[in-house]
Enzyme design. Sequence first.
Site, PDB file in Angstrom:
ATOM      1  CG  PHE A  37      -0.355   3.477  -7.641  1.00 39.70           C
ATOM      2  CD1 PHE A  37       0.616   4.792  -7.710  1.00 39.70           C
ATOM      3  CD2 PHE A  37      -1.567   3.673  -7.455  1.00 39.70           C
ATOM      4  CE1 PHE A  37       0.372   5.980  -7.750  1.00 39.70           C
ATOM      5  CE2 PHE A  37      -1.942   4.821  -7.624  1.00 39.70           C
ATOM      6  CZ  PHE A  37      -1.217   6.086  -7.799  1.00 39.70           C
ATOM      7  CD  GLU A  38       5.038  -2.092  -4.654  1.00 41.84           C
ATOM      8  OE1 GLU A  38       4.601  -3.275  -4.429  1.00 41.84           O
ATOM      9  OE2 GLU A  38       6.419  -1.975  -5.213  1.00 41.84           O
ATOM     10  CG  HIS A  39      -2.213  -1.885  -6.058  1.00 44.00           C
ATOM     11  ND1 HIS A  39      -3.023  -0.380  -5.708  1.00 44.00           N
ATOM     12  CD2 HIS A  39      -1.652  -1.806  -7.387  1.00 44.00           C
ATOM     13  CE1 HIS A  39      -2.825   0.116  -6.900  1.00 44.00           C
ATOM     14  NE2 HIS A  39      -1.942  -0.442  -7.680  1.00 44.00           N
ATOM     15  CG  ASP A  86      -2.072  -0.833   0.924  1.00 48.74           C
ATOM     16  OD1 ASP A  86      -2.283  -1.768  -0.129  1.00 48.74           O
ATOM     17  OD2 ASP A  86      -2.863  -0.907   1.949  1.00 48.74           O
ATOM     18  CG  LEU A  87       4.222   1.321  -0.063  1.00 45.48           C
ATOM     19  CD1 LEU A  87       5.488   0.579   0.137  1.00 45.48           C
ATOM     20  CD2 LEU A  87       4.595   2.221   1.413  1.00 45.48           C
TER      21      LEU A  87
END
Length: 663
Positions: free
Chosen positions: A455-457, A393-394
Amino acid sequence: MWGSNCPTTPSSDPPGVVPLHRSSRRQFLRTAGLAAGALGVGFAGPASALGALDSAGTDRAALLAGEPLRMARVWLTRETAHLADGLDDTHRSFGDGSYEFLLWPGDLGRLVQTGLRFEITVDDVVARDRARTESSAVRTVGLQPGETETGEYRRLDDYNADMAALAADNPGLVKLIELPYKSLEERTVYGLEICTDVDRNDGRPVFYNDGVHHAREWPAGEVPIMWAHDLVESYRADEAGEADAAQKRIANLVRKVRNVIVPIVNVDGFHFSREFPVEAGTHQVGVSIPVLGGNSATAAGNGFGQYWRKNRRQLTDGGIAREQNAPDGLTAYGVDPNRNYSYQWGGSGSSNSETSGTYRGEAPFSEPESRNVQWIHQTYQCLTEITHHTSGDLVLWAWGDTAADAPDDVLLARLGIASTFYNGYQPTKSIDLYVTTGTCSDYTYGTWASISYTFEHAGDSFHPGYGTTVPAMYAKNREALTLLAEVVCLEPIDRGLLRDEVAANGGLRDALQGDFSRVIEGRQYEYSTSQVVDLDARYHCVLSGRMVDSDGNPVAGTVQMEKDFQNFLWFLGGGQNPIDTSHWPEAGLWSIDVEDDGTFRWYVNPSSRPAYFDDPTFNAEEQYQVSFRTGGGPSAGQSKVVASRDVVLRRGQTIDFGDIVVG
């Protein structure tokens, strides 16, 4: 009328232009970044840091049979970071000097040997993720565009079928594209273009999204394919007068922006990971389970293959696949596509070890996955983009190799921070997570000046349960994607819906334009009200003009723009890198058709690479070579150049060439 070949440079910075400047601290900060907050999963260190479990010649494969895949939290300092070299990071950090690692068989024993402080947080990752998938947790959002009917992650064939159906069902709006480089296992990689009058080769701004550089990151493909569905559904709803506020903003992007989407970059790796049996004793039709020496039975039955990261390149003579970080002596497989790009290739944050999860390959663009993304940027002027990954989340932006601010740092940071108003992720420079080199987003920004993000999900897992993760994940990211395209791609006059959104949301307004001060990953981020995203400013460049004959009548033709240059590789420490060369050749060739009335308006990136300021071989701003042609596009081989000029473009600048007379 003109036809000379002398440079065009701006006499002054127009409103909204972000002035270019040299970052004299960049080399120092690259070194400092390695020593400060970015403690380097993949930090350069002795190869023996993670040694063998024993020194008695024990059959390690047999010894490790039955060892589960674990998750660990490991505390690192500047002095000890190199001891983690070779462990498989998950992109999660906890703000207290600890980082999360996936422990493959053998890694626990190696970790114990390092003497590092660690905590096992998950005893069996496969079992945990299986339980999450089977859980009956209640979903938190309604039906989202492009959700699967099965409630499960798509497989590769599902992605290809979805893209083919979107194109077939929406002629003139969606076009299926075939990328030029087949995978190592001879698979074709597909993508989509979505915009009104999609077959017209015009100069509209381009917004690019891709997913699944890393095979195990299944949600990273779901976001771009759901975005494709959302673009189509929102446009259709708006045409029918049934769109809500969010759909109206998205529909505006369909009309004004060319949306290019490649959901699965690493098709071979994803197919291997997605099709791998999850439970012991299962075997799906058509799935080849690799033989891994004495560890083969365990590897085949325990679902480890789901967590494959790299592509499927064979690196040794055995010809059989293996787990990353598996015991020595087994066949090495795979290059990390997201360490294979030319920008800063060969440095810290990637590995020269074939058994490492961040193995960079033998040279930049040695892999078809990175060459396909390179081709996208050599063919389309992608003004902004997101490469989608998991987990953590990043929202990450340049740079990954240095703590120095990028030339466009205010824009990158403000937009990154503003996107978290919607998705709730943590915004940060890439290096504040850990050092990386040869990555996609640094390449696309540093080489092509595209405003780029990673985007890190998906929270704390590479692919948690679909139903409890993907719909909610997409719901909170669709407006983040919209925001990015609206700011970078649209003309100020076309941002009316965004202005309404900002006016109605104080948090979003503060992120874009208010005082911002926060410590993130140990670094102070601070932006004043003089360092803002101005909704009346332009964050791209524009070329315009009109091709006419001597009587002023419109002439059919094309406008071509090209640039040849040398992209520099990692040069910390006197210009050295693994292939002993300082630069790598790059070239872009872009072309659009003029309109029926002879006019054109082309949205492009600045001519100078942001990274060129750090290259000691350059001492002047870079240029595009722009030419005007009749008789067909450049690929036809029969076009005639009627005028040309070299131009320098700074972010926010427009150049109107006026009438180009074809005589």
